[in-house]
Design an enzyme around this catalytic site. Structure first.
Site, PDB file in Angstrom:
ATOM      1  N   ASP A  98      77.401   2.871   6.992  1.00  0.00           N
ATOM      2  CA  ASP A  98      76.323   2.960   5.995  1.00  0.00           C
ATOM      3  C   ASP A  98      76.674   3.826   4.789  1.00  0.00           C
ATOM      4  O   ASP A  98      77.506   4.717   4.862  1.00  0.00           O
ATOM      5  CB  ASP A  98      75.022   3.463   6.649  1.00  0.00           C
ATOM      6  CG  ASP A  98      75.194   4.749   7.438  1.00  0.00           C
ATOM      7  OD1 ASP A  98      76.318   5.024   7.917  1.00  0.00           O
ATOM      8  OD2 ASP A  98      74.199   5.494   7.586  1.00  0.00           O
ATOM      9  N   GLU A 140      74.599   5.999  10.483  1.00  0.00           N
ATOM     10  CA  GLU A 140      74.985   7.378  10.832  1.00  0.00           C
ATOM     11  C   GLU A 140      74.175   8.369  10.022  1.00  0.00           C
ATOM     12  O   GLU A 140      73.785   9.415  10.519  1.00  0.00           O
ATOM     13  CB  GLU A 140      76.486   7.585  10.594  1.00  0.00           C
ATOM     14  CG  GLU A 140      77.020   8.926  11.099  1.00  0.00           C
ATOM     15  CD  GLU A 140      76.705  10.105  10.192  1.00  0.00           C
ATOM     16  OE1 GLU A 140      76.470  11.206  10.718  1.00  0.00           O
ATOM     17  OE2 GLU A 140      76.670   9.928   8.956  1.00  0.00           O
ATOM     18  N   GLU A 141      73.914   8.023   8.758  1.00  0.00           N
ATOM     19  CA  GLU A 141      73.285   8.987   7.849  1.00  0.00           C
ATOM     20  C   GLU A 141      71.854   9.330   8.258  1.00  0.00           C
ATOM     21  O   GLU A 141      71.332  10.359   7.824  1.00  0.00           O
ATOM     22  CB  GLU A 141      73.292   8.457   6.408  1.00  0.00           C
ATOM     23  CG  GLU A 141      74.681   8.351   5.794  1.00  0.00           C
ATOM     24  CD  GLU A 141      75.337   9.702   5.541  1.00  0.00           C
ATOM     25  OE1 GLU A 141      74.699  10.740   5.784  1.00  0.00           O
ATOM     26  OE2 GLU A 141      76.499   9.700   5.123  1.00  0.00           O
TER      27      GLU A 141
END
Ligand SMILES: [Zn+2]
Ligand SMILES: [Zn+2]
Length: 458
Positions: free
Chosen positions: A123, A190-191
């Site tokens: 991402d 992930e963010e």
């Protein structure tokens, strides 16, 4: 990110472990070639990796630039995931898509032996790019709140995907040099700390071979390309997000006695929260309570009904985490009670929790010993933990040894200039952060390929 520490001397046990590991890699091969002894296997492997890397480099750099200019936000990584799936299929992997949302899993079986998982995240961030690069992103998209935002790979996940693709190609072409099972995963989101959880919930370790080791790397915006940095043991923190709504009773700013002022209660809460770290947490246990956002009211002379606070809470131990989260509720409740206000709403979103990342000590030492041999000891730096977060930690929480290391991405002269002038380099997530493709891609592919062969090589 954090400053470098002098390297710790290796313990006798670590040296023994390293020697054993090197001995294992020197075991006789199936063919009749003489098995070289001592440090030769690493150099020999490096030579083979380099040859394959050179052949694949133009493709990888083009892939990197394409990914950089086509970023997608967390949970929207549809085209990115399809591209990674295509890359893995072309390299000979058996690919499953849509694992936990947009997750991609590629498996390559090659006889008996360990199973090693290599993870990339996919991402990008809601950041409007200002690097001025010819391949800069001009993409705009709607975020989760429906707002139109610029989108940029400002955390280097495009570099992670490029390196991951390069490693997948190199290892597929070196099948006679390793045995076991490779599991390559492209992880979404992930963010926002969600992707690893989603992939695990979708059966990553049940429907696919369960790994014996998990490896990942992350770009580092402060160190020179060609180098890597690492932290043994605790590397990154527990990260929690907390939302507090302070409730009062609104009214005229000139008649405060007819109201219960939530602005004053919120102000007390903000200050009292600081005592959680300064007075209640053992000073040797790192912890942070930051109020990053505070909103209430609309006009000078109106006392509002409520004030909203948003906090990030960081810790490295589970007990400290629990104390901080319980303490936030206690302090918010007490401040409201002191003012005769209704109890505030305190929400800890379990969806946004990222557990602390612990690099397995034995796996870290084994891999770092190899990196020092392959890159030279001056290119490999130990560093203290930082209170950032990474959901790669979740794979470790499943009882599997994990290792995440940091990949230098910046031209050495820029690093030297920043040290000389004291003017910091753009950090990760900055609209100016950009890794230098060459030789960052090469160092990433080289180190990760060797790290995998160090575990599965024959
Ligand atoms: Zn990031
Ligand atoms: Zn990142």
């Amino acid at each position: 990110m954090g400053t470098s520490l002098p390297q710790r001397p290796l313990s006798a046990l670590a040296l023994l472990t390293a020697a054993l590991a090197l001995g294992l890699t020197a075991a006789p091969r199936a063919d009749d070639r003489p098995a070289p002894a001592g440090p030769l296997p690493v150099k020999e492997r490096l030579g083979e990796v380099n040859k394959l890397l050179d052949a694949n480099y133009p493709h990888l750099e083009a892939l990197y630039k394409h990914l950089h200019s086509h970023p997608e936000l967390s949970l929207q990584e549809v085209r990115t995931a399809a591209l990674l799936a295509k890359e893995l299929r072309e390299a000979g992997y058996e690919v499953t898509e849509k694992v936990g949302g947009t997750g991609v899993v590629g498996v390559l079986k090659n006889g008996q032996g360990p199973t090693v998982l290599i993870r990339t995240d996919m991402d990008a961030l809601p950041v409007l790019e200002r690097t001025g690069l010819p391949y800069a992103s001009t993409v705009r998209a709607r975020d989760r709140g429906g707002r139109e935002v610029g989108v940029m790979h400002a955390c280097g996940h495009d570099m992670h995907m490029t390196v991951w693709t390069g490693v997948a190609r190199v290892l597929a072409a070196m099948k006679d040099r390793w045995h076991g099972t490779l599991v390559f995963i492209g992880q979404p989101a992930e963010e926002i700390g969600a992707g690893a959880r989603h992939m695990l919930a979708a059966g990553l370790f049940k429907n696919f071979p369960r790994p014996d080791f998990c490896l990942a790397l992350h770009c580092d915006g402060n160190s020179p390309h060609g180098s890597i940095a690492y932290t043994e043991g605790l590397a990154l923190a527990n990260v929690d997000s907390v939302d507090i709504t302070v409730r009062g009773k609104g009214g005229h700013g000139a008649a405060p006695h007819t109201t219960i002022d939530p602005v004053v209660i919120a102000a007390r809460i903000v200050l009292d929260l600081q005592t959680l770290v300064s007075r209640e947490t053992n000073p040797t246990d790192p912890a942070v309570v930051t109020v990053g956002s505070i909103h209430g009211g609309s006009k000078h002379n109106v006392i509002p009904n409520e004030v909203k606070l948003q906090l990030t809470v960081r810790s490295t131990k589970d007990a400290v985490r629990k104390h901080l989260l319980d303490g936030i509720k206690r302090i918010a409740n007490a401040a409201a009670a002191a003012a005769g206000a209704p109890a505030p709403e305190v929400k800890v979103d379990p969806e946004e929790f990222t557990p602390a990342l612990l690099n397995d000590p034995a796996l870290t030492r084994k891999t770092v010993t190899l990196f020092k041999e392959a890159l030279g000891p001056d290119k490999v730096t130990a560093r203290p933990p930082v209170l950032g977060g990474e959901d790669f930690s979740r794979y470790g929480r499943e009882g599997i040894p994990i290792f995440l290391y940091f990949l230098g991405t910046i031209a050495p002269e820029r690093v030297a200039e920043a040290a000389r002038t004291g003017k910091p380099l753009p950090s990760l997530h900055s609209d100016q952060f950009h890794p230098v493709p060459q030789p960052t891609i090469q160092t990433g592919v080289r180190t990760m390929s060797l790290a995998v062969l160090n575990l599965m090589g024959k």
